[in-house]
Design a protein around this motif. Structure first.
Motif, PDB file in Angstrom:
ATOM      1  N   ASP A 145       0.876  -1.513   0.217  1.00 47.42           N
ATOM      2  CA  ASP A 145      -0.248  -0.184  -0.115  1.00 47.42           C
ATOM      3  C   ASP A 145       0.573   1.262   0.016  1.00 47.42           C
ATOM      4  O   ASP A 145       0.904   2.097  -0.780  1.00 47.42           O
ATOM      5  CB  ASP A 145      -1.166  -0.027   1.251  1.00 47.42           C
ATOM      6  N   ARG A 146       1.815   1.371   0.656  1.00 49.67           N
ATOM      7  CA  ARG A 146       2.741   2.408   0.641  1.00 49.67           C
ATOM      8  C   ARG A 146       3.635   2.491  -0.532  1.00 49.67           C
ATOM      9  O   ARG A 146       3.567   3.304  -1.194  1.00 49.67           O
ATOM     10  CB  ARG A 146       3.689   2.363   2.161  1.00 49.67           C
ATOM     11  N   ALA A 147       4.271   1.557  -1.181  1.00 47.79           N
ATOM     12  CA  ALA A 147       4.372   1.430  -2.383  1.00 47.79           C
ATOM     13  C   ALA A 147       3.675   1.751  -3.724  1.00 47.79           C
ATOM     14  O   ALA A 147       4.191   2.606  -4.266  1.00 47.79           O
ATOM     15  CB  ALA A 147       5.395  -0.251  -2.495  1.00 47.79           C
ATOM     16  N   LEU A 148       2.349   1.720  -3.529  1.00 53.51           N
ATOM     17  CA  LEU A 148       1.796   2.114  -4.050  1.00 53.51           C
ATOM     18  C   LEU A 148       1.236   3.659  -3.902  1.00 53.51           C
ATOM     19  O   LEU A 148       1.750   4.721  -5.095  1.00 53.51           O
ATOM     20  CB  LEU A 148       0.081   1.423  -3.674  1.00 53.51           C
ATOM     21  N   VAL A 149       1.538   4.171  -3.374  1.00 56.88           N
ATOM     22  CA  VAL A 149       1.109   5.807  -2.550  1.00 56.88           C
ATOM     23  C   VAL A 149       2.658   6.361  -3.333  1.00 56.88           C
ATOM     24  O   VAL A 149       2.099   7.368  -3.971  1.00 56.88           O
ATOM     25  CB  VAL A 149       0.604   5.977  -1.176  1.00 56.88           C
ATOM     26  N   GLY A 150       3.808   5.848  -3.130  1.00 54.82           N
ATOM     27  CA  GLY A 150       4.613   6.305  -3.133  1.00 54.82           C
ATOM     28  C   GLY A 150       4.700   6.414  -4.830  1.00 54.82           C
ATOM     29  O   GLY A 150       5.538   7.055  -5.257  1.00 54.82           O
ATOM     30  N   PHE A 151       4.656   5.542  -5.541  1.00 61.78           N
ATOM     31  CA  PHE A 151       4.689   5.312  -6.334  1.00 61.78           C
ATOM     32  C   PHE A 151       4.143   6.465  -8.244  1.00 61.78           C
ATOM     33  O   PHE A 151       4.135   7.231  -8.470  1.00 61.78           O
ATOM     34  CB  PHE A 151       4.371   3.995  -7.110  1.00 61.78           C
ATOM     35  N   LEU A 152       2.637   6.627  -7.330  1.00 57.22           N
ATOM     36  CA  LEU A 152       1.496   7.235  -8.166  1.00 57.22           C
ATOM     37  C   LEU A 152       1.799   8.898  -7.177  1.00 57.22           C
ATOM     38  O   LEU A 152       1.860   9.914  -7.811  1.00 57.22           O
ATOM     39  CB  LEU A 152       0.142   7.288  -6.704  1.00 57.22           C
ATOM     40  N   ALA A 153       2.824   8.831  -5.892  1.00 52.49           N
ATOM     41  CA  ALA A 153       2.956  10.268  -5.660  1.00 52.49           C
ATOM     42  C   ALA A 153       4.099  11.342  -6.255  1.00 52.49           C
ATOM     43  O   ALA A 153       4.454  11.730  -6.083  1.00 52.49           O
ATOM     44  CB  ALA A 153       3.017  10.677  -3.778  1.00 52.49           C
ATOM     45  N   VAL A 154       5.300  10.338  -6.808  1.00 52.80           N
ATOM     46  CA  VAL A 154       6.038  10.902  -7.325  1.00 52.80           C
ATOM     47  C   VAL A 154       6.137  11.916  -8.905  1.00 52.80           C
ATOM     48  O   VAL A 154       6.396  12.519  -8.960  1.00 52.80           O
ATOM     49  CB  VAL A 154       7.068   9.734  -7.879  1.00 52.80           C
ATOM     50  N   VAL A 193       3.764  16.516  -2.129  1.00 52.84           N
ATOM     51  CA  VAL A 193       4.662  15.875  -2.379  1.00 52.84           C
ATOM     52  C   VAL A 193       5.813  16.287  -2.307  1.00 52.84           C
ATOM     53  O   VAL A 193       6.451  17.349  -3.098  1.00 52.84           O
ATOM     54  CB  VAL A 193       4.604  14.988  -3.375  1.00 52.84           C
ATOM     55  N   ASP A 194       6.998  16.156  -1.192  1.00 50.32           N
ATOM     56  CA  ASP A 194       7.998  16.855  -0.941  1.00 50.32           C
ATOM     57  C   ASP A 194       8.983  16.573  -1.752  1.00 50.32           C
ATOM     58  O   ASP A 194      10.211  17.507  -2.374  1.00 50.32           O
ATOM     59  CB  ASP A 194       8.803  15.795  -0.061  1.00 50.32           C
ATOM     60  N   VAL A 195       9.180  15.175  -3.090  1.00 50.27           N
ATOM     61  CA  VAL A 195       9.407  15.080  -3.872  1.00 50.27           C
ATOM     62  C   VAL A 195       9.761  16.569  -5.292  1.00 50.27           C
ATOM     63  O   VAL A 195      10.122  16.143  -6.005  1.00 50.27           O
ATOM     64  CB  VAL A 195       9.907  13.400  -4.336  1.00 50.27           C
ATOM     65  N   ALA A 244      15.968  22.780  -0.639  1.00 44.83           N
ATOM     66  CA  ALA A 244      16.195  22.009  -1.388  1.00 44.83           C
ATOM     67  C   ALA A 244      16.455  20.505  -0.927  1.00 44.83           C
ATOM     68  O   ALA A 244      15.828  19.451  -1.033  1.00 44.83           O
ATOM     69  CB  ALA A 244      16.372  21.421  -3.230  1.00 44.83           C
ATOM     70  N   THR A 245      18.159  20.672  -0.684  1.00 42.13           N
ATOM     71  CA  THR A 245      18.790  19.837  -0.025  1.00 42.13           C
ATOM     72  C   THR A 245      18.120  19.690   1.999  1.00 42.13           C
ATOM     73  O   THR A 245      18.611  18.270   2.350  1.00 42.13           O
ATOM     74  CB  THR A 245      20.517  20.416   0.078  1.00 42.13           C
ATOM     75  N   GLU A 246      18.161  20.587   1.954  1.00 42.05           N
ATOM     76  CA  GLU A 246      16.473  19.579   3.289  1.00 42.05           C
ATOM     77  C   GLU A 246      16.003  19.082   3.168  1.00 42.05           C
ATOM     78  O   GLU A 246      15.636  18.142   4.599  1.00 42.05           O
ATOM     79  CB  GLU A 246      16.146  21.129   3.994  1.00 42.05           C
ATOM     80  N   LEU A 247      15.598  19.283   2.034  1.00 42.78           N
ATOM     81  CA  LEU A 247      14.373  18.355   2.379  1.00 42.78           C
ATOM     82  C   LEU A 247      13.963  17.188   2.063  1.00 42.78           C
ATOM     83  O   LEU A 247      13.789  15.851   2.005  1.00 42.78           O
ATOM     84  CB  LEU A 247      13.715  18.026   0.908  1.00 42.78           C
ATOM     85  N   GLN A 302      18.401   6.723  -8.063  1.00 45.11           N
ATOM     86  CA  GLN A 302      19.960   7.336  -8.256  1.00 45.11           C
ATOM     87  C   GLN A 302      19.273   8.274  -8.567  1.00 45.11           C
ATOM     88  O   GLN A 302      20.215   9.108  -8.589  1.00 45.11           O
ATOM     89  CB  GLN A 302      20.471   6.152  -9.082  1.00 45.11           C
ATOM     90  N   ARG A 303      18.383   8.284  -9.668  1.00 46.29           N
ATOM     91  CA  ARG A 303      18.236   9.714 -10.369  1.00 46.29           C
ATOM     92  C   ARG A 303      18.058  10.862  -9.114  1.00 46.29           C
ATOM     93  O   ARG A 303      17.755  12.168  -8.986  1.00 46.29           O
ATOM     94  CB  ARG A 303      17.394   9.688 -10.769  1.00 46.29           C
ATOM     95  N   LEU A 304      17.450  10.946  -8.496  1.00 45.55           N
ATOM     96  CA  LEU A 304      17.471  11.545  -6.998  1.00 45.55           C
ATOM     97  C   LEU A 304      18.458  12.286  -6.217  1.00 45.55           C
ATOM     98  O   LEU A 304      18.103  12.791  -5.920  1.00 45.55           O
ATOM     99  CB  LEU A 304      15.787  11.612  -5.963  1.00 45.55           C
ATOM    100  N   ARG A 305      18.843  10.979  -6.337  1.00 43.30           N
ATOM    101  CA  ARG A 305      20.511  11.143  -5.252  1.00 43.30           C
ATOM    102  C   ARG A 305      21.354  11.944  -6.674  1.00 43.30           C
ATOM    103  O   ARG A 305      22.000  12.820  -5.476  1.00 43.30           O
ATOM    104  CB  ARG A 305      20.860   9.649  -4.843  1.00 43.30           C
TER     105      ARG A 305
END
Length: 726
Positions: free
Chosen positions: A44-53, A116-118, A136-139, A164-167
């Motif tokens: 459920d968390r993964a589903l929300v995370g995928f949609l929230a990106v 969404v913080d991302v 941005a780095t604080e987020l 990796q992209r966000l990192r």
């Protein structure tokens, strides 16, 4: 969060959204100022995370079903998705308007109903100004969806790429902040950005040089030299290269300056600092390999311990070969039970080759398959199947290790050939008892598992009285048990811990676990300086040994060496990726040192580990009590109190449970309840009382209690009864 451009700066508009979603360092859904929405299922968390990106972007149901339930049939996958969406709607029922938009074909997260913080992170980075980059780095509080445990390969591949992209974006932003802060003279800000860079990319030499110079300017030469030496060793180990000339020149300048300064001062005691070492000669590039946990193919699920032990022993044999780099057992075992591609494992562990296999054990027969795979191409370099008697298991381990060395064309030194053929025991029955004990020990530090583990190790030594590793493991178990609340473990005392570790050292003077066991015994007895020497020796002999790093860290904390404790806790948390205590204590050290971002990121990752532990073992009172204080730090106050009460119901007589619950109530401001549980925590053995009292001296979570008369009375009683200084 919406942003607009004003005079070259990015400014915030009041948010129109109701649901706040944080994805960095884990996942957190917040509705309003206080309410946190709990999602119990990882999928459920993964589903929300995928949609929230990508909020506002419709995603087909077929794609979501195959992403998260790809190992099921199409119908079952769609049904699983349907059930997950129903659970999410119930969880989000109080949010209006409902952020989840669904129809028969697709699912969308309403862009106007969420922040969404991302997304905020990426919007801020579109403006390259100092302030926007810094915010941005604080987020960025940790990896995307850190702690999510979903074993579907399609989701893992997507998550790997996105992380990796966000990192990479965070590294780029942190480098920009560091450079701009130096130009502006904001040295503290530059130091913070440099630490962030090194956290994400430990080989970032510009960041290392910046931090070295800042330490040197503040007169902290030891810290500057330690940074260089850590970088140098890592470059040599992982890339077989030396640091850049500018980095070496800065190191030499700081070392000369420090040597000149020290020569004009009286000699001082080295409190755990790093010795000055000559620059290491760069070694030629050597092959690197990871040994995946062998799959248990036996009908008996309890034979899992045997498959794990075989994997560990082959890893240990290969680690004795100087011409090979072998990924640590604890890093590799994070892939246990996961359907992963070899190339993915090789990328994440930064190795060239992967050994995988399976084992089937029945009665006195064992069948083992082993395959050596190229981590870049996925091609099989070698494979074999062995059908042998169980009594041949040691020779079989040696044969597999030697065959890998031969295939990779690694030259064995004479002493290495001898070590590969050596084993702590040659008795198969003793070996199996040791492996069973090891399996119970690794379940976690609860007294029930530790007692069983100890009995297994005792049995192994009874069968083979010369089994050094079993004696050392027995000593480590006894050290934990000797510090237990009740001291019901009559066989677990300081004396027996020390005796068994010394017995192990007599049998094998180069056994890292034996030095760790001796250090643990001395630590339990309060002999911290003596313990430190043993832990250092254990780390020298076993650089991947969790116990040496973890208890050396605790040893440093009890002496007030907070920087060193933080580094050791961080290292130990990486050596055992499911251990929550090391990560939680690392977060506390970061808080004490004023490293707020590191503190929050580690706390969130720690909570994810605790939740995984409680999901597997809901009766783990220690995890609930420890986690309750972490929840307060993360703003989840109601849940923290619930966990504290559950911990007390499960472990009403456990002193450590009472102590950690006292910390939780202190943070919640319930001082009388906190003092009651703190007083109750000292209903234990004098040895444990002393250890608890020493720990309490440096525990910032109890600071609100220190002015209370009951606290001062408790301290005075302990000072008199235990004869300790406060």
């Amino acid at each position: 969060m919406m942003y607009e451009q004003m005079d070259g700066l990015v400014s915030e508009k009041p948010p129109a959204a109701i649901l706040e979603i944080s994805l960095f360092g884990g996942i957190l859904l917040r509705h309003g100022a206080e309410r946190v929405i709990e999602l119990k299922s990882h999928k459920d968390r993964a589903l929300v995370g995928f949609l929230a990106v990508s909020p506002g972007v419709p995603c087909s149901r077929d794609k979501l079903a195959s992403l998260l339930w790809g190992d099921s049939g199409n119908k079952q996958a769609r049904d699983s998705l349907k059930q997950a969406l129903m659970r999410l709607r119930r969880a989000l029922g109080a949010v209006s308007p409902m952020p989840l938009i669904t129809n028969r074909q697709s699912v969308t997260l309403d862009r106007d109903a969420v922040t969404v913080d991302v997304g905020t992170f990426e919007q801020l980075l579109s403006d390259e100004s100092f302030e926007s980059s810094r915010r941005a780095t604080e987020l960025y509080r940790g990896d995307l969806l850190d702690g999510i445990q979903v074993r579907d390969s399609a989701f893992e591949d997507w998550l790997l790429v996105e992380r990796q992209r966000l990192r990479d974006l965070d590294v780029e932003a942190s480098a920009r902040v560091m450079a701009q802060a130096l130009t502006m003279g904001r040295r503290d800000c530059a130091a913070l950005a440099a630490r962030r860079l090194l956290s994400n990319d430990p080989l970032h030499e510009t960041a290392c040089r910046t931090l070295m110079q800042l330490h040197a300017d503040r007169g902290e030469g030891t810290q500057a030299l330690k940074l260089f030496e850590s970088l140098r060793d890592r470059l040599r180990r992982e890339l077989s290269v030396a640091p850049e000339p500018d980095t070496i020149a800065l190191y030499d300048a700081i070392r000369k300056q420090r040597t000149g300064s020290l020569s004009r001062e009286a000699p001082s005691t080295n409190h755990g600092g790093v010795e000055e070492l000559p620059l290491a000669r760069v070694e030629p590039e050597k092959p690197s390999i990871a040994v995946l946990p062998f799959v248990n193919m036996s009908d008996d699920a309890e034979q899992e311990y045997f498959a794990d032990g075989l994997s560990e022993d082959i890893t240990t044999d290969l680690s004795k070969v100087s011409g090979l780099f072998v990924a640590a057992r604890n890093s590799v075992f994070t892939f246990k039970g996961m359907a992963v591609q070899v190339q993915q494992v090789a990328r994440e562990l930064n190795v060239s080759y992967v050994l995988k296999g399976s084992v089937r054990k029945a009665a006195d027969r064992v069948r083992i398959t082993a395959q050596l795979v190229d981590g870049t191409t996925g091609d099989h370099l070698w494979a074999n199947r062995y059908d042998r008697r169980l009594s041949d298991i040691f020779a079989l381990q040696d044969e597999i290790a030697e065959r890998i060395v031969d295939v990779l064309k690694v030259k064995l030194l004479p002493e290495e050939l001898k070590y590969i053929g050596s084993h702590s025991t040659i008795n198969v029955d003793a070996y199996q008892y040791y492996l069973r004990g090891r399996a119970f020990y690794l379940r976690g530090i609860d007294k029930h598992s530790l007692r069983i583990a100890r009995e297994m190790f005792v049995k192994a030594t009874e069968i083979d009285p010369s089994y050094a590793l079993a004696y050392a493991s027995m000593a480590i178990c006894e050290s934990y048990l000797s510090m237990s609340a009740s001291m019901k473990d009559s066989n677990a005392s300081f004396e027996s811990c020390l005796a068994n570790s010394l017995r192990a050292l007599d049998l094998d003077p180069n056994l890292a676990e034996a030095y760790a066991g001796k250090g643990l015994a001395l630590y339990a007895a309060g002999r911290y300086a003596d313990a430190a020497a043993e832990f250092k020796q254990a780390i020298d002999l076993g650089p991947h040994l969790f116990e040496a790093h973890f208890f050396y860290a605790r040893n440093c904390r009890l002496q007030g060496f907070r920087e060193q404790a933080a580094a050791l806790f961080e290292r130990s948390s990486s050596l055992r990726p499911n251990d929550f205590r090391s990560l939680g204590l690392y977060s506390e050290e970061c808080q004490a040192l004023g490293r707020h971002d590191d503190f929050m990121a580690a706390a969130r990752r720690c909570l994810a580990r605790i939740e995984a532990e409680i999901e597997t073992h809901p009766d783990n009172a220690g995890a609930l009590a420890f986690g309750s204080a972490v929840l307060v730090d993360l703003g989840q106050r109601e849940k923290a109190e619930d966990w504290a009460e559950r911990a007390l119901m499960i472990g009403p007589d456990d002193s450590l449970v009472h102590y950690n619950v006292a910390r939780t109530y202190s943070l919640l401001g319930a001082l009388d309840r906190a003092l009651g549980h703190l007083e109750q925590s000292y209903c234990c053995s004098p040895l444990f009382q002393r250890r608890l009292a020493m720990w309490m001296r440096y525990d910032e979570d109890l600071d609100e209690l220190r002015a209370q008369p009951r606290f001062r009375s408790l301290v005075e009683r302990l000072r008199v009864e235990l004869v300790i200084e406060w």
